[in-house]
Design a protein around this motif. Structure first.
Motif, PDB file in Angstrom:
ATOM      1  N   ASP A 135       0.835  -1.207   0.000  1.00 27.31           N
ATOM      2  CA  ASP A 135       0.000   0.000   0.000  1.00 27.31           C
ATOM      3  C   ASP A 135       0.868   1.254   0.000  1.00 27.31           C
ATOM      4  O   ASP A 135       0.559   2.247  -0.676  1.00 27.31           O
ATOM      5  N   LYS A 138       2.354   1.721  -3.456  1.00 29.15           N
ATOM      6  CA  LYS A 138       1.313   2.170  -4.369  1.00 29.15           C
ATOM      7  C   LYS A 138       1.011   3.650  -4.163  1.00 29.15           C
ATOM      8  O   LYS A 138       0.831   4.410  -5.130  1.00 29.15           O
ATOM      9  N   GLN A 139       0.954   4.070  -2.899  1.00 25.96           N
ATOM     10  CA  GLN A 139       0.673   5.472  -2.587  1.00 25.96           C
ATOM     11  C   GLN A 139       1.797   6.376  -3.114  1.00 25.96           C
ATOM     12  O   GLN A 139       1.530   7.451  -3.669  1.00 25.96           O
ATOM     13  N   GLU A 141       3.747   5.725  -5.667  1.00 23.00           N
ATOM     14  CA  GLU A 141       3.630   5.757  -7.134  1.00 23.00           C
ATOM     15  C   GLU A 141       2.534   6.720  -7.567  1.00 23.00           C
ATOM     16  O   GLU A 141       2.701   7.466  -8.537  1.00 23.00           O
ATOM     17  N   GLU A 142       1.403   6.708  -6.859  1.00 30.34           N
ATOM     18  CA  GLU A 142       0.311   7.614  -7.194  1.00 30.34           C
ATOM     19  C   GLU A 142       0.724   9.070  -6.986  1.00 30.34           C
ATOM     20  O   GLU A 142       0.366   9.949  -7.782  1.00 30.34           O
ATOM     21  N   GLU A 143       1.490   9.327  -5.921  1.00 27.91           N
ATOM     22  CA  GLU A 143       1.964  10.688  -5.666  1.00 27.91           C
ATOM     23  C   GLU A 143       2.932  11.142  -6.759  1.00 27.91           C
ATOM     24  O   GLU A 143       2.917  12.314  -7.172  1.00 27.91           O
ATOM     25  N   GLU A 144       3.782  10.215  -7.234  1.00 27.00           N
ATOM     26  CA  GLU A 144       4.719  10.552  -8.301  1.00 27.00           C
ATOM     27  C   GLU A 144       3.975  10.908  -9.586  1.00 27.00           C
ATOM     28  O   GLU A 144       4.334  11.861 -10.277  1.00 27.00           O
ATOM     29  N   VAL A 145       2.935  10.124  -9.899  1.00 22.11           N
ATOM     30  CA  VAL A 145       2.133  10.412 -11.094  1.00 22.11           C
ATOM     31  C   VAL A 145       1.444  11.764 -10.959  1.00 22.11           C
ATOM     32  O   VAL A 145       1.425  12.568 -11.903  1.00 22.11           O
ATOM     33  N   LYS A 146       0.898  12.021  -9.781  1.00 21.16           N
ATOM     34  CA  LYS A 146       0.208  13.287  -9.534  1.00 21.16           C
ATOM     35  C   LYS A 146       1.168  14.468  -9.663  1.00 21.16           C
ATOM     36  O   LYS A 146       0.849  15.492 -10.285  1.00 21.16           O
TER      37      LYS A 146
END
Length: 208
Positions: A135, A138-139, A141-146
């Motif tokens: 988790d 994943k969090q 990775e999502e922050e990097e995309v954002k």
């Protein structure tokens, strides 16, 4: 004997009340301690260890709190702990002084409090810890995309602001030249330059 300890050796100490008591009794054989006893000030046995064999530790009330096996002074086999009440507290296996395999910790009512796996002393992550780590990754990775999307949006806005400024300047030049009779402008004079700049930006953006 031959400058080596042999037989029983006793060591004494004093309690908080100043009463002398036997604290340690050690058994030696040719200079090697093969067995030892440790006592509480109330003369209750606290610890009984053997160089080879089953060893035990006791609470001050006489209740056993641990049991393990030593082989040539090294922890091997089952290791067990108990609460003062006599209920099982923890149990697992030892190999060469290291925890190994599954270790279980219990609540005093007998229910399992924790389960932990070891590989020769190295604690292995539990399933809950593995899920938590997934988790967390994943969090991140999502922050990097954002963050990448935010940077891209800012870059696009900066380029568009620059194009807008350039377009306005071109319109001013066209209007001035038209008034001076330098040439007859067309509506595409400014648009062609903007189009080329936009195409250059799009090509750059595709590469990045």
């Amino acid at each position: 004997k031959n400058n080596q300890l042999d037989g029983i050796q006793n060591r004494y100490d004093y309690s908080d009340k100043g009463i002398r008591f036997l604290k340690y009794k050690q058994v030696y054989q040719s200079g090697t301690e093969i067995e030892s006893y440790e006592y509480y000030p109330n003369k209750i046995l606290k610890q009984h260890n053997k160089l080879n064999g089953v060893c035990n530790g006791f609470y001050e009330n006489g209740q056993k709190f641990e049991e393990f096996t030593l082989v040539n002074g090294i922890y091997q086999g089952k290791y067990t702990y108990w609460y003062k009440s006599g209920k099982l507290l923890e149990q697992g296996q030892m190999i060469d002084n290291e925890k190994n395999g599954e270790w279980l910790e219990y609540n005093e009512d007998g229910t399992i409090k924790a389960k932990q796996m070891y590989d020769l002393g190295k604690r292995l992550p539990t399933e809950e810890e593995k899920e938590a780590e997934l988790d967390r990754v994943k969090q991140l990775e999502e922050e990097e995309v954002k963050n990448a999307e935010v940077l891209k949006s800012r870059r696009q806005k900066s380029v568009l602001d620059e194009l807008k400024s350039s377009y306005q300047l071109d319109l001013q030049i066209i209007a001035r030249n038209y008034k001076n009779g330098a040439y007859k402008p067309t509506i595409y004079d400014a648009f062609d330059k903007i189009k080329n700049q936009v195409l250059k930006y799009i090509e750059y953006d595709d590469v990045t």
